[in-house]
Design a protein around this motif. Structure first.
Motif, PDB file in Angstrom:
ATOM      1  N   GLU A 158     -15.039  -8.656   1.758  1.00  0.00           N
ATOM      2  CA  GLU A 158     -13.756  -9.196   1.316  1.00  0.00           C
ATOM      3  C   GLU A 158     -12.886  -8.067   0.783  1.00  0.00           C
ATOM      4  O   GLU A 158     -13.384  -7.020   0.385  1.00  0.00           O
ATOM      5  CB  GLU A 158     -14.019 -10.245   0.215  1.00  0.00           C
ATOM      6  N   ALA A 159     -11.618  -8.306   0.809  1.00  0.00           N
ATOM      7  CA  ALA A 159     -10.683  -7.333   0.235  1.00  0.00           C
ATOM      8  C   ALA A 159      -9.532  -8.094  -0.390  1.00  0.00           C
ATOM      9  O   ALA A 159      -9.203  -9.207   0.042  1.00  0.00           O
ATOM     10  CB  ALA A 159     -10.179  -6.378   1.305  1.00  0.00           C
ATOM     11  N   TYR A 160      -8.939  -7.502  -1.403  1.00  0.00           N
ATOM     12  CA  TYR A 160      -7.741  -8.074  -2.011  1.00  0.00           C
ATOM     13  C   TYR A 160      -6.726  -6.949  -2.160  1.00  0.00           C
ATOM     14  O   TYR A 160      -7.028  -5.898  -2.716  1.00  0.00           O
ATOM     15  CB  TYR A 160      -8.056  -8.686  -3.381  1.00  0.00           C
ATOM     16  N   VAL A 161      -5.560  -7.195  -1.634  1.00  0.00           N
ATOM     17  CA  VAL A 161      -4.487  -6.197  -1.688  1.00  0.00           C
ATOM     18  C   VAL A 161      -3.308  -6.851  -2.396  1.00  0.00           C
ATOM     19  O   VAL A 161      -2.795  -7.869  -1.917  1.00  0.00           O
ATOM     20  CB  VAL A 161      -4.110  -5.733  -0.270  1.00  0.00           C
ATOM     21  N   ALA A 162      -2.915  -6.301  -3.533  1.00  0.00           N
ATOM     22  CA  ALA A 162      -1.883  -6.899  -4.389  1.00  0.00           C
ATOM     23  C   ALA A 162      -2.249  -8.342  -4.730  1.00  0.00           C
ATOM     24  O   ALA A 162      -1.363  -9.189  -4.871  1.00  0.00           O
ATOM     25  CB  ALA A 162      -0.508  -6.824  -3.721  1.00  0.00           C
ATOM     26  N   GLY A 163      -3.522  -8.618  -4.824  1.00  0.00           N
ATOM     27  CA  GLY A 163      -3.992  -9.950  -5.177  1.00  0.00           C
ATOM     28  C   GLY A 163      -4.174 -10.902  -4.010  1.00  0.00           C
ATOM     29  O   GLY A 163      -4.619 -12.037  -4.186  1.00  0.00           O
ATOM     30  N   TYR A 164      -3.828 -10.458  -2.814  1.00  0.00           N
ATOM     31  CA  TYR A 164      -3.918 -11.336  -1.640  1.00  0.00           C
ATOM     32  C   TYR A 164      -5.025 -10.864  -0.701  1.00  0.00           C
ATOM     33  O   TYR A 164      -5.292  -9.669  -0.595  1.00  0.00           O
ATOM     34  CB  TYR A 164      -2.579 -11.358  -0.893  1.00  0.00           C
ATOM     35  N   SER A 165      -5.604 -11.828  -0.008  1.00  0.00           N
ATOM     36  CA  SER A 165      -6.677 -11.496   0.927  1.00  0.00           C
ATOM     37  C   SER A 165      -6.110 -11.286   2.331  1.00  0.00           C
ATOM     38  O   SER A 165      -5.419 -12.163   2.854  1.00  0.00           O
ATOM     39  CB  SER A 165      -7.696 -12.636   0.965  1.00  0.00           C
ATOM     40  N   PRO A 166      -6.421 -10.148   2.971  1.00  0.00           N
ATOM     41  CA  PRO A 166      -5.967  -9.939   4.356  1.00  0.00           C
ATOM     42  C   PRO A 166      -6.551 -10.987   5.314  1.00  0.00           C
ATOM     43  O   PRO A 166      -6.013 -11.218   6.389  1.00  0.00           O
ATOM     44  CB  PRO A 166      -6.483  -8.540   4.711  1.00  0.00           C
ATOM     45  N   LEU A 167      -7.667 -11.599   4.910  1.00  0.00           N
ATOM     46  CA  LEU A 167      -8.298 -12.595   5.785  1.00  0.00           C
ATOM     47  C   LEU A 167      -7.530 -13.911   5.767  1.00  0.00           C
ATOM     48  O   LEU A 167      -7.458 -14.611   6.771  1.00  0.00           O
ATOM     49  CB  LEU A 167      -9.744 -12.853   5.327  1.00  0.00           C
ATOM     50  N   GLU A 227      -4.390 -14.481   3.622  1.00  0.00           N
ATOM     51  CA  GLU A 227      -2.979 -14.444   3.196  1.00  0.00           C
ATOM     52  C   GLU A 227      -2.312 -13.195   3.758  1.00  0.00           C
ATOM     53  O   GLU A 227      -1.654 -12.435   3.029  1.00  0.00           O
ATOM     54  CB  GLU A 227      -2.915 -14.440   1.664  1.00  0.00           C
ATOM     55  N   LEU A 228      -2.481 -12.979   5.034  1.00  0.00           N
ATOM     56  CA  LEU A 228      -2.051 -11.720   5.641  1.00  0.00           C
ATOM     57  C   LEU A 228      -0.558 -11.469   5.500  1.00  0.00           C
ATOM     58  O   LEU A 228      -0.130 -10.350   5.238  1.00  0.00           O
ATOM     59  CB  LEU A 228      -2.455 -11.698   7.124  1.00  0.00           C
ATOM     60  N   LYS A 229       0.242 -12.520   5.654  1.00  0.00           N
ATOM     61  CA  LYS A 229       1.697 -12.358   5.558  1.00  0.00           C
ATOM     62  C   LYS A 229       2.091 -11.855   4.165  1.00  0.00           C
ATOM     63  O   LYS A 229       2.957 -10.989   4.035  1.00  0.00           O
ATOM     64  CB  LYS A 229       2.367 -13.693   5.826  1.00  0.00           C
ATOM     65  N   LEU A 230       1.433 -12.364   3.133  1.00  0.00           N
ATOM     66  CA  LEU A 230       1.739 -11.940   1.758  1.00  0.00           C
ATOM     67  C   LEU A 230       1.291 -10.499   1.532  1.00  0.00           C
ATOM     68  O   LEU A 230       1.961  -9.738   0.820  1.00  0.00           O
ATOM     69  CB  LEU A 230       1.069 -12.884   0.751  1.00  0.00           C
ATOM     70  N   VAL A 231       0.156 -10.125   2.141  1.00  0.00           N
ATOM     71  CA  VAL A 231      -0.291  -8.727   2.062  1.00  0.00           C
ATOM     72  C   VAL A 231       0.775  -7.830   2.686  1.00  0.00           C
ATOM     73  O   VAL A 231       1.184  -6.826   2.104  1.00  0.00           O
ATOM     74  CB  VAL A 231      -1.642  -8.531   2.787  1.00  0.00           C
ATOM     75  N   LYS A 232       1.242  -8.230   3.876  1.00  0.00           N
ATOM     76  CA  LYS A 232       2.208  -7.395   4.601  1.00  0.00           C
ATOM     77  C   LYS A 232       3.512  -7.226   3.827  1.00  0.00           C
ATOM     78  O   LYS A 232       4.157  -6.192   3.906  1.00  0.00           O
ATOM     79  CB  LYS A 232       2.483  -8.002   5.975  1.00  0.00           C
ATOM     80  N   LYS A 233       3.898  -8.263   3.086  1.00  0.00           N
ATOM     81  CA  LYS A 233       5.143  -8.158   2.297  1.00  0.00           C
ATOM     82  C   LYS A 233       4.977  -7.201   1.126  1.00  0.00           C
ATOM     83  O   LYS A 233       5.955  -6.668   0.609  1.00  0.00           O
ATOM     84  CB  LYS A 233       5.540  -9.529   1.757  1.00  0.00           C
ATOM     85  N   SER A 234       3.716  -7.009   0.702  1.00  0.00           N
ATOM     86  CA  SER A 234       3.463  -6.226  -0.513  1.00  0.00           C
ATOM     87  C   SER A 234       3.149  -4.757  -0.256  1.00  0.00           C
ATOM     88  O   SER A 234       3.110  -3.971  -1.208  1.00  0.00           O
ATOM     89  CB  SER A 234       2.280  -6.827  -1.275  1.00  0.00           C
ATOM     90  N   VAL A 235       2.872  -4.425   0.985  1.00  0.00           N
ATOM     91  CA  VAL A 235       2.435  -3.046   1.261  1.00  0.00           C
ATOM     92  C   VAL A 235       3.367  -2.348   2.229  1.00  0.00           C
ATOM     93  O   VAL A 235       4.066  -2.970   3.017  1.00  0.00           O
ATOM     94  CB  VAL A 235       0.986  -3.008   1.814  1.00  0.00           C
ATOM     95  N   GLY A 236       3.335  -1.012   2.132  1.00  0.00           N
ATOM     96  CA  GLY A 236       3.959  -0.194   3.162  1.00  0.00           C
ATOM     97  C   GLY A 236       2.881   0.726   3.696  1.00  0.00           C
ATOM     98  O   GLY A 236       2.022   1.181   2.946  1.00  0.00           O
ATOM     99  N   LEU A 237       2.896   0.958   4.993  1.00  0.00           N
ATOM    100  CA  LEU A 237       1.903   1.831   5.605  1.00  0.00           C
ATOM    101  C   LEU A 237       2.594   2.977   6.310  1.00  0.00           C
ATOM    102  O   LEU A 237       3.525   2.768   7.092  1.00  0.00           O
ATOM    103  CB  LEU A 237       1.047   1.048   6.616  1.00  0.00           C
ATOM    104  N   VAL A 238       2.157   4.179   6.008  1.00  0.00           N
ATOM    105  CA  VAL A 238       2.617   5.358   6.744  1.00  0.00           C
ATOM    106  C   VAL A 238       1.438   5.821   7.587  1.00  0.00           C
ATOM    107  O   VAL A 238       0.482   6.393   7.057  1.00  0.00           O
ATOM    108  CB  VAL A 238       3.058   6.474   5.780  1.00  0.00           C
ATOM    109  N   PRO A 239       1.456   5.560   8.900  1.00  0.00           N
ATOM    110  CA  PRO A 239       0.302   5.939   9.726  1.00  0.00           C
ATOM    111  C   PRO A 239       0.242   7.449   9.909  1.00  0.00           C
ATOM    112  O   PRO A 239       1.161   8.170   9.522  1.00  0.00           O
ATOM    113  CB  PRO A 239       0.591   5.236  11.057  1.00  0.00           C
ATOM    114  N   ASP A 240      -0.850   7.894  10.528  1.00  0.00           N
ATOM    115  CA  ASP A 240      -1.009   9.346  10.683  1.00  0.00           C
ATOM    116  C   ASP A 240      -0.082   9.937  11.743  1.00  0.00           C
ATOM    117  O   ASP A 240       0.088  11.148  11.808  1.00  0.00           O
ATOM    118  CB  ASP A 240      -2.479   9.711  10.971  1.00  0.00           C
TER     119      ASP A 240
END
Lengths: 242, 310
Positions: free
Chosen positions: B59-68, B70-83
């Protein structure tokens, strides 16, 4: 729902800015259908029968060439994953990609439509119906193009693979060769190709008659196949996530 | 609440565990480093946390949300800079940022203000109308980071942010990362650059072959894994020993040669010295120079992953 549509629209807008001048989009999406239309018109064939087919070819190639450029290229460079990071469903992403191809297809159609209208003096039988059938056909073609894009990994091979599907469809879907002239074993294949239905719908709206499929059935199948292609494109996006 | 929590986070590709039961947490406002060699599982971990790769188990929680769930809420809370700097090459810098803003639902006024603010922060205001494809590598990297910040995410994932950049470019990005962290953004940074991790991060997790092998602040890691662990030796006969000979001695983690001297990272310095002296004598040579010292960051890292091989 509104957020999804808005997101899809922004994806389409971005794609049009990014890809409308890319060589595969211009050559296969605009130049080829135009040249093809002129070639057939100059041969002096039955223009009344050909006109719907030529419009369909323009729309078909225009609507599918954009997705070949955008999706295949973006998957190769890693930009496609950007879309999967946004808070939009995979359905919204598929719709956005289809919409850019849809708008490009309509753009590609304008010149052929002008040729048919002005130079061949074929005013439409039913203008509102023609507009509606063109919209439905463009959506069907563009969503098919999006789905097909997931079968291609290498941008260099995109047009080869696309054309290996598009050309047989073009010849078998009553666009330039009447289905009624086919040998019996080919006819079922024609009826299995969704494009045959959109061509017949456009034919009825433009000239007021149809060959093999009544307009109500043609339009219904066109709309259903658009939704089916879009759904399967969404499934392909989901499957692309490791 | 922690910004990121991973509980037995696992990813299998067929039967191969690319990420193997990771357990860690990242505090809000922390600059957290994920350090490991290529293929260790760093990028796979980030991708699972952001929803770009499916989680096999755990399991994982990102900003309190589970990617499994609550993926949309995770996406609203994070920014990703890929390699890779994968923005759109035919769009200008400002157009790329505006597009990001559009997709995150910012209003027109918010998009334009935020885009201008970010271009100024990242020193790209003069390039606002330049196409992304025409920028230098460093400029592309900066704009890619800026794009990930358009929607004011709580957490920023940076996957190898300075890869391919020269020293000047790297330092510039480091300074920008520090400034962003000072503004309160939680930063999760993956890198194989040991200096980067030790210089920038509040805490570092070392990952190797999918497993977490150590976690702590740079000072803690040095204290725990350092000590008298680097032997620098030379012999009276230049060719008395080779790198291959020394690497076979028990207790040797890593050997390198520079001219006539050897730098040996060891887990048991006394045992290794005894064995070196014995082998040198058998070849009619002796130890000419011996220096025992504490490990630097690179050596600490090699010690950590060396122990994970044991």
């Amino acid at each position: 729902m509104l957020d999804e549509l808005r997101g899809a629209f922004y994806i389409a807008k971005k794609d049009l800015k990014e890809y409308y001048l890319k060589p595969p989009t211009v050559s296969w999406g605009i130049a080829f259908p135009l040249v093809f239309a002129f070639a057939f018109l100059l041969r002096g064939w039955d223009k009344l029968w050909l006109a719907p087919g030529l419009l369909s070819i323009s729309l078909f190639f225009g609507s599918t060439s954009m997705s070949a450029a955008s999706i295949v290229f973006e998957r190769r460079t890693g930009s496609f994953e950007r879309l999967l990071l946004f808070p939009i469903s995979y359905f919204g992403v598929a719709l956005g990609k289809s919409l850019s191809s849809f708008f490009f297809g309509l753009l590609s159609l304008t010149t052929t439509l002008a040729i048919v209208w002005i130079f061949l003096s074929i005013p439409p039988h039913n203008l509102p119906l023609l507009a509606f059938t063109i919209v439905c056909a463009a959506l069907q073609f563009s969503s098919m193009g999006v789905l097909l894009s997931f079968a291609v990994k290498d941008p260099a091979q995109a047009m080869t693979i696309f054309n290996s599907v598009r050309f047989p469809m073009m010849f078998l879907s009553n666009m330039i060769i009447p289905v009624t002239r086919f040998p019996p074993y080919l006819t079922p294949i024609s009826f299995a190709i969704p494009l045959t239905y959109s061509v017949e719908a456009i034919r009825y709206a433009l000239v007021g008659s149809y060959d093999v499929i009544p307009p109500q059935i043609a339009l219904t199948v066109t709309i259903i196949s658009f939704l089916a292609f879009l759904y399967f494109a969404k499934v392909m996006i989901e499957r692309s996530i490791p | 609440m922690d910004a990121i929590v991973a509980e037995d986070l696992t990813k299998y590709y067929d039967e191969f565990p690319a990420v193997d039961h990771l357990n860690f947490s990242v505090k809000c406002g922390e600059l957290f480093g994920f350090l490991g060699p290529n293929g260790a599982g760093k990028t796979t971990t980030v991708r699972m946390l952001c929803g770009l790769t499916r989680i096999s188990s755990g399991e994982a929680y990102v900003a309190g949300y589970s990617p499994l769930r609550e993926l949309k809420l995770v996406k609203k809370s994070v920014g990703l800079v890929p390699d890779i700097s994968n923005l759109y090459s035919e769009l200008t810098c400002i157009e790329n940022l505006i597009f990001m803003g559009e997709m995150y639902g910012l209003s027109k006024r918010e998009r334009e203000e935020r885009a201008r603010e970010l271009l100024e922060f990242f020193g790209l205001i003069d390039k606002r109308d330049s196409k992304f494809g025409k920028l230098s590598k460093g400029q592309k990297r900066r704009l890619t980071i800026a794009a990930a910040l358009m929607h004011n995410p709580k957490i920023l994932f940076l996957d190898e942010p300075t890869i391919g950049l020269d020293v000047t470019g790297r330092r510039m990005i480091w300074n920008l990362i520090r400034k962003l962290n000072e503004e309160g953004i939680t930063i999760f940074l993956t890198t194989h650059n040991i200096d980067e991790a030790f210089n920038l991060c509040d805490r570092i997790a070392v990952i190797n072959k999918g497993k977490l092998t150590a976690i702590g602040s740079p000072a803690d890691l040095k204290r725990k894994f350092s000590g008298s662990e680097v032997l620098e030796v030379s012999f009276t006969e230049k060719n008395a020993m080779t790198v291959e000979d020394i690497s076979k001695i028990p207790g040797v983690i890593e050997v390198s040669r520079s001219g006539g001297s050897f730098k040996i990272i060891v887990s048991d310095p006394l045992l290794v010295m005894e064995e070196l002296a014995r082998r040198a004598r058998s070849r009619r040579a002796s130890l000419n120079y011996v220096n025992l010292r504490g490990a630097d960051a690179e050596e600490v890292f090699l010690r950590i992953i060396g122990e994970s091989y044991a």
